[in-house]
Design an enzyme around this catalytic site. Sequence first.
Site: not given
Length: 492
Positions: A264, A189, A298
């Site tokens: 993650e 997705k 991130c």
Amino acid sequence: MSTTTEQAVVTPPPVRCTKILIDNEWRDAVSGKTFTTINPATEEPIAEVAEGDEEDINLAVQAARRAFEEGPWSRMDARDRGRLLNRLADLIEENFDELAALETLDNGKPIRDSRTADVPLTIDCLRYYAGWADKIHGDTIPVRGKYFTYTRREPVGVVGQIIPWNFPMLMVAWKWGPALAAGCTVVMKPAEQTPLTCLRMGELAIEAGFPPGVINIVPGFGPTAGAALVRHPDVDKIAFTGEYTTAQIIMREAAPTLKRLSFELGGKSPNIVFADADLDAAVAGAEFGLFFNQGQCCCAGSRLFVEDSIHDEFVQRVVERARSRRLGNPFDPNTTQGPQVDKAQFDKIMSYIEKGREEGATCLTGGKRFGDRGYFIEPTVFDDVTDEMAIAKDEIFGPVMQILRFKDIDEVIRRANQTFYGLAAAVWTRDVTKAHRIANSVRAGTVWVNCYDVFDAAAPFGGFKMSGIGRELGEEGLKLYTEVKTVTMSLE
Ligand code: ADP
């Protein structure tokens, strides 16, 4: 003389794939619903994309399960799986310009970044894992008694992969590469903000020759399509990249079926500059480590710790560099900063800038919207930031740098670790002892010494603490897609 200013503005590519991919067929959503993907540079619609939901997820999981248990994939030699991954990498390379432009259209990132980072790293990651496909094996174990014991590394099964919007293509490669090399089948997705390159990669996967059901893609929203994937009893594992708050929901929703989980997640990574550093390199690293990809990384170096004695000079130079960033049309090869991905992210970042001011940090540059169309934010630098401020604690995920002063190494180690995140860290120094002390003491999955954001498909990446579970990339990443089976045979 050739200069970058002579490069032509790139034309956005046509959008080819907007439907759900199940069993190598393109389908509308069972509900018939679609959603709009927006160009973040213009705020205009790009395309209508099929909006998958629970029923589409059910069909995709069925297809993936069939392919895993019965299809040609389940009988295929490992080496041939590797060949298919290599073929996919070749096709991405053949369509390099189109994919780079499509990524820029959907995400807003500058075309120079799509060309130099996203697409080449995607190709490299798929090739790296192609090489692993026929090198996954177990051990023979010397046990007591007259027995022969060995282990096999078997694919974990059907995996659900849920990815974010900051590196849409690259996240596909990080997820498909190890899963397919290991022999799993996938239902992916993509993020609702950026489904287009993932879908085009699905089309290329069909062309490469992946059998039906091996790669399925269901675009849609998190709480509907994503949640259905997480709950589905026939999915063996969920690999997720995104916010820790979403990971907490996923963990809860996956509990009844005890799925394997790898995460993650976010970070608030310390970037530590000592007075003895090569300052030119450190200034460049501070800029790149925070502003790259509009701050939407991130592992962004969003807490910049600068040693007291060089603070003023360093800050002045970082501010100059921030001001020299070129914002504008992401299709212009000279642009170095594009828009944020969507209105929600734009609003969140602007509210943090406001909060930083209210909390008493000094905004040295930026702090405003850029232009009046698109989700652009000026590169922003806050000085006089203290550890308790929200801008020093929360992940902002935008072009907003926090500068904090420190006096000595013990202090900076303690403060660097004062966070529930633990994704990355960096240190700039010419002193090897200091570098090693930081590398050993900071609780983070990656530590860069005199560099930042250096990624390689072979080097594991992931987080300590609330920045994640498990490691992606390298052999570590592969292991997350295998189950170990122990076989013991009597020798009597
Ligand atoms: P971001 O704020 O960066 O979009 P998210 O964690 O919200 O980060 O989203 C990352 C991915 O997780 C997206 O593909 C999103 O659709 C998906 N997602 C969001 N909420 C859920 C949920 N409840 N269950 C499963 N997936 C989700």
